[in-house]
Motif scaffolding. Sequence first.
Motif, PDB file in Angstrom:
ATOM      1  N   GLU A 114      52.140  60.617  -0.093  1.00 46.14           N
ATOM      2  CA  GLU A 114      52.950  61.405  -1.024  1.00 46.14           C
ATOM      3  C   GLU A 114      53.910  62.349  -0.269  1.00 46.14           C
ATOM      4  O   GLU A 114      55.014  62.615  -0.748  1.00 46.14           O
ATOM      5  CB  GLU A 114      52.049  62.193  -1.980  1.00 46.14           C
ATOM      6  CG  GLU A 114      52.794  62.917  -3.087  1.00 46.14           C
ATOM      7  CD  GLU A 114      53.639  61.997  -3.977  1.00 46.14           C
ATOM      8  OE1 GLU A 114      53.381  60.776  -4.016  1.00 46.14           O
ATOM      9  OE2 GLU A 114      54.577  62.511  -4.616  1.00 46.14           O
ATOM     10  N   LEU A 115      53.480  62.823   0.885  1.00 49.02           N
ATOM     11  CA  LEU A 115      54.412  63.573   1.747  1.00 49.02           C
ATOM     12  C   LEU A 115      55.646  62.728   2.074  1.00 49.02           C
ATOM     13  O   LEU A 115      56.793  63.204   2.015  1.00 49.02           O
ATOM     14  CB  LEU A 115      53.691  63.962   3.052  1.00 49.02           C
ATOM     15  CG  LEU A 115      54.502  64.253   4.308  1.00 49.02           C
ATOM     16  CD1 LEU A 115      54.954  65.712   4.330  1.00 49.02           C
ATOM     17  CD2 LEU A 115      53.722  63.953   5.575  1.00 49.02           C
ATOM     18  N   ILE A 116      55.408  61.468   2.405  1.00 48.14           N
ATOM     19  CA  ILE A 116      56.538  60.566   2.698  1.00 48.14           C
ATOM     20  C   ILE A 116      57.411  60.385   1.459  1.00 48.14           C
ATOM     21  O   ILE A 116      58.641  60.443   1.532  1.00 48.14           O
ATOM     22  CB  ILE A 116      56.016  59.209   3.242  1.00 48.14           C
ATOM     23  CG1 ILE A 116      55.334  59.413   4.602  1.00 48.14           C
ATOM     24  CG2 ILE A 116      57.149  58.195   3.357  1.00 48.14           C
ATOM     25  CD1 ILE A 116      54.581  58.196   5.134  1.00 48.14           C
ATOM     26  N   ASN A 117      56.781  60.184   0.308  1.00 46.21           N
ATOM     27  CA  ASN A 117      57.545  60.068  -0.939  1.00 46.21           C
ATOM     28  C   ASN A 117      58.397  61.311  -1.172  1.00 46.21           C
ATOM     29  O   ASN A 117      59.571  61.221  -1.535  1.00 46.21           O
ATOM     30  CB  ASN A 117      56.605  59.896  -2.142  1.00 46.21           C
ATOM     31  CG  ASN A 117      55.813  58.615  -2.090  1.00 46.21           C
ATOM     32  OD1 ASN A 117      56.221  57.659  -1.419  1.00 46.21           O
ATOM     33  ND2 ASN A 117      54.682  58.570  -2.776  1.00 46.21           N
TER      34      ASN A 117
ATOM     35  N   GLN B 165      45.770  72.064   7.845  1.00 44.72           N
ATOM     36  CA  GLN B 165      46.353  71.023   6.985  1.00 44.72           C
ATOM     37  C   GLN B 165      47.767  71.391   6.543  1.00 44.72           C
ATOM     38  O   GLN B 165      48.650  70.524   6.479  1.00 44.72           O
ATOM     39  CB  GLN B 165      45.450  70.764   5.781  1.00 44.72           C
ATOM     40  CG  GLN B 165      44.117  70.128   6.201  1.00 44.72           C
ATOM     41  CD  GLN B 165      43.334  69.557   5.026  1.00 44.72           C
ATOM     42  OE1 GLN B 165      43.811  69.512   3.904  1.00 44.72           O
ATOM     43  NE2 GLN B 165      42.120  69.105   5.289  1.00 44.72           N
ATOM     44  N   GLN B 166      47.977  72.675   6.252  1.00 37.91           N
ATOM     45  CA  GLN B 166      49.337  73.083   5.895  1.00 37.91           C
ATOM     46  C   GLN B 166      50.286  72.885   7.078  1.00 37.91           C
ATOM     47  O   GLN B 166      51.416  72.416   6.921  1.00 37.91           O
ATOM     48  CB  GLN B 166      49.341  74.545   5.446  1.00 37.91           C
ATOM     49  CG  GLN B 166      48.719  74.730   4.063  1.00 37.91           C
ATOM     50  CD  GLN B 166      48.566  76.200   3.687  1.00 37.91           C
ATOM     51  OE1 GLN B 166      48.174  77.028   4.521  1.00 37.91           O
ATOM     52  NE2 GLN B 166      48.859  76.531   2.435  1.00 37.91           N
TER      53      GLN B 166
ATOM     54  N   SER C  83      48.883  64.155  -5.999  1.00 41.50           N
ATOM     55  CA  SER C  83      48.292  64.084  -4.649  1.00 41.50           C
ATOM     56  C   SER C  83      48.583  65.332  -3.821  1.00 41.50           C
ATOM     57  O   SER C  83      47.828  65.667  -2.913  1.00 41.50           O
ATOM     58  CB  SER C  83      48.807  62.866  -3.882  1.00 41.50           C
ATOM     59  OG  SER C  83      48.688  61.706  -4.659  1.00 41.50           O
ATOM     60  N   LEU C  84      49.708  65.962  -4.119  1.00 40.85           N
ATOM     61  CA  LEU C  84      50.027  67.204  -3.421  1.00 40.85           C
ATOM     62  C   LEU C  84      50.230  68.315  -4.452  1.00 40.85           C
ATOM     63  O   LEU C  84      50.771  68.073  -5.528  1.00 40.85           O
ATOM     64  CB  LEU C  84      51.313  67.054  -2.597  1.00 40.85           C
ATOM     65  CG  LEU C  84      51.281  66.066  -1.436  1.00 40.85           C
ATOM     66  CD1 LEU C  84      52.689  65.871  -0.864  1.00 40.85           C
ATOM     67  CD2 LEU C  84      50.333  66.526  -0.323  1.00 40.85           C
ATOM     68  N   THR C  85      49.827  69.520  -4.097  1.00 39.41           N
ATOM     69  CA  THR C  85      50.054  70.659  -4.987  1.00 39.41           C
ATOM     70  C   THR C  85      51.506  71.135  -4.873  1.00 39.41           C
ATOM     71  O   THR C  85      52.215  70.780  -3.933  1.00 39.41           O
ATOM     72  CB  THR C  85      49.143  71.835  -4.594  1.00 39.41           C
ATOM     73  OG1 THR C  85      49.545  72.291  -3.282  1.00 39.41           O
ATOM     74  CG2 THR C  85      47.685  71.416  -4.545  1.00 39.41           C
ATOM     75  N   MET C  86      51.907  71.961  -5.814  1.00 43.21           N
ATOM     76  CA  MET C  86      53.262  72.524  -5.764  1.00 43.21           C
ATOM     77  C   MET C  86      53.457  73.330  -4.475  1.00 43.21           C
ATOM     78  O   MET C  86      54.541  73.334  -3.902  1.00 43.21           O
ATOM     79  CB  MET C  86      53.505  73.414  -6.981  1.00 43.21           C
ATOM     80  CG  MET C  86      53.690  72.637  -8.270  1.00 43.21           C
ATOM     81  SD  MET C  86      55.134  71.518  -8.237  1.00 43.21           S
ATOM     82  CE  MET C  86      56.437  72.678  -8.704  1.00 43.21           C
ATOM     83  N   GLN C  87      52.425  74.029  -4.020  1.00 44.26           N
ATOM     84  CA  GLN C  87      52.577  74.820  -2.801  1.00 44.26           C
ATOM     85  C   GLN C  87      52.724  73.928  -1.569  1.00 44.26           C
ATOM     86  O   GLN C  87      53.497  74.228  -0.657  1.00 44.26           O
ATOM     87  CB  GLN C  87      51.405  75.794  -2.644  1.00 44.26           C
ATOM     88  CG  GLN C  87      51.419  76.878  -3.733  1.00 44.26           C
ATOM     89  CD  GLN C  87      50.479  78.034  -3.437  1.00 44.26           C
ATOM     90  OE1 GLN C  87      49.903  78.116  -2.352  1.00 44.26           O
ATOM     91  NE2 GLN C  87      50.333  78.941  -4.401  1.00 44.26           N
ATOM     92  N   GLN C  88      51.975  72.841  -1.557  1.00 42.03           N
ATOM     93  CA  GLN C  88      52.124  71.910  -0.434  1.00 42.03           C
ATOM     94  C   GLN C  88      53.533  71.311  -0.420  1.00 42.03           C
ATOM     95  O   GLN C  88      54.162  71.185   0.641  1.00 42.03           O
ATOM     96  CB  GLN C  88      51.077  70.798  -0.508  1.00 42.03           C
ATOM     97  CG  GLN C  88      49.669  71.296  -0.154  1.00 42.03           C
ATOM     98  CD  GLN C  88      48.595  70.249  -0.404  1.00 42.03           C
ATOM     99  OE1 GLN C  88      48.623  69.540  -1.423  1.00 42.03           O
ATOM    100  NE2 GLN C  88      47.644  70.152   0.506  1.00 42.03           N
TER     101      GLN C  88
END
Lengths: 125, 125, 125, 125, 125, 125
Positions: free
Chosen positions: C93-96, C54-55, E50-55
Amino acid sequence: MDKQAFGWRKIEELAGEQGIKSMKAVEEFSPRLAKLALEFGYGDVYADDSLTMQQRALITLSSLITQGDAGRGLHYHFRAALNIGLEKAQILELINHCSAYAGFPKAIHALHIFKEVLEQAEQKK
Amino acid sequence: MDKQAFGWRKIEELAGEQGIKSMKAVEEFSPRLAKLALEFGYGDVYADDSLTMQQRALITLSSLITQGDAGRGLHYHFRAALNIGLEKAQILELINHCSAYAGFPKAIHALHIFKEVLEQAEQKK
Amino acid sequence: MDKQAFGWRKIEELAGEQGIKSMKAVEEFSPRLAKLALEFGYGDVYADDSLTMQQRALITLSSLITQGDAGRGLHYHFRAALNIGLEKAQILELINHCSAYAGFPKAIHALHIFKEVLEQAEQKK
Amino acid sequence: MDKQAFGWRKIEELAGEQGIKSMKAVEEFSPRLAKLALEFGYGDVYADDSLTMQQRALITLSSLITQGDAGRGLHYHFRAALNIGLEKAQILELINHCSAYAGFPKAIHALHIFKEVLEQAEQKK
Amino acid sequence: MDKQAFGWRKIEELAGEQGIKSMKAVEEFSPRLAKLALEFGYGDVYADDSLTMQQRALITLSSLITQGDAGRGLHYHFRAALNIGLEKAQILELINHCSAYAGFPKAIHALHIFKEVLEQAEQKK
Amino acid sequence: MDKQAFGWRKIEELAGEQGIKSMKAVEEFSPRLAKLALEFGYGDVYADDSLTMQQRALITLSSLITQGDAGRGLHYHFRAALNIGLEKAQILELINHCSAYAGFPKAIHALHIFKEVLEQAEQKK
């Protein structure tokens, strides 16, 4: 011969009638961009013998693959590279080489466009 | 010969002792990145005869100029290009060619780095 | 298990049958690029446990969004990200997040491709 | 007026009903990206008088041409540039100017998209 | 808590006192860019679970490596990634992963900057 | 007046004596790149009145910020933008605008270079 005439001749050498047509379309919509492309892009840049046409094609394609060209530029210059005598195996290896320097997504994108170009060339025969 | 050994030999061919040192520094800090670079980047990619070393150098440099490499990659590969026999005039023309395909700012940036590389080579003599 | 077999298994894990098919198509046209992608891209790169799948998917997608991938790579890796368990909300949220680091045009381009991927996934059910 | 309302008004000013529709589509799929785009991208960024709307349009288009936008962003912002009063001749010259700074392939790609935008605008009349 | 206060707190969490100082320097020269970065870049973007600080750190670093950040951004965000608990081995593997997606030159450039960041962190102890 | 003379005059108008010196240095090392830059880059591109010099400066700077220019190009063209009358506030807002379209890291990188340019200009007084 003046620069524009030289530019048109280079386009013909690189991209044949299809290249001429495509620059004519640019010229109709934006005469000044066509003039800049012809006089500078083709007329001046290609008018030097330090590099052969095949070496220039490798440089151009590597630049297009690296900049992530969406399609138009790669189509045009893959056809051109074949026209001036680069072999399919050399172009495939150029794409392989770029996978290490520009990453796999750009190499695979380029591969699909090159495949389309070869299929279209096949249909014309 | 295994891939790593082949990779080290390619680095020596391309970048001489300075290249070996610089990959050893990568290896000390990140053994796995060095392994990937050696086995894939040098070992696999360069192990194909469809393109000559000089053709590969043109492709690599065009990619680096186009991606706006900040300096390290261009330094290394300008030196390499000279090592494997490209002439100064050919490399200058590669930069000229890129001005049309990647724009003048990247071409002029590359020119300054190439100048530094030549000056350093001069000092070593 | 050798690297190629490991590579094929990783592709299946990431992209299922569709992924296998798509690499088979690459292999048919350019066996050497498929080999490089399988052995290095999948075989070597993914064979390390410092990062989870996932990372890796977050890293891959951020790279593709930032390089302005025209579509093929984003399609493939959005599907892959869902396959290995990233949730829709995380990908959105990745896109954001990328809008701040790579700019809005690339974020919005990616959003439309992700939407298509979800719609196609919906139709298959 | 709050930032979101200001943002919607800016979109209308820039891109008319088509712009509103297109942001509504973003909002439906990703409310948070729409919020970020509206409050920051339109609400905050455009709320400063140091630059005129026409100057901003030149900056936006140069950025999109340079980043090799695949199409969606360029379509939207070419229409916007016309909406806020930039003339066809000015936009064509912006593309010419970019040929020197970002290279011809990106300039010619942008030219074709601008041509489509003008043809679509023509058909609506 | 308002967005700016939240933004400052995020900067402290990510980049400690050095981060605060560096944003204060931006603020002194360009209050409006600091405001946009604080309210949007940190205040809004990071305010979602939705995402952690590490992500987020993985996504940010992948974007910076891919866009060929010349140094400032990578320095800042490598430090930040360590601050919020990513391990050295994870960051090294992130760089390895990027070699396949963005190419080796960008991965090796990033490696050198990461090395500098670790050396500076070492000296402070 | 011929193109080269026109090109030199444009450089003087944009970048003063420092600009002349810097192009002379390019000319000494690579006469052909200087010729291409003068005749095409300055001579042809700037010889059209559809856009003002200030509009061209906004376009140039947006392109350089977006392509992540490592420094040389931004230095030169920030100075040029001030020379032809853009105000500090307008250039700062250009950078702000780019944060939304090319991302914050590139905007902040540009901000630091612009600050250096202003400090050097201050010292000369």
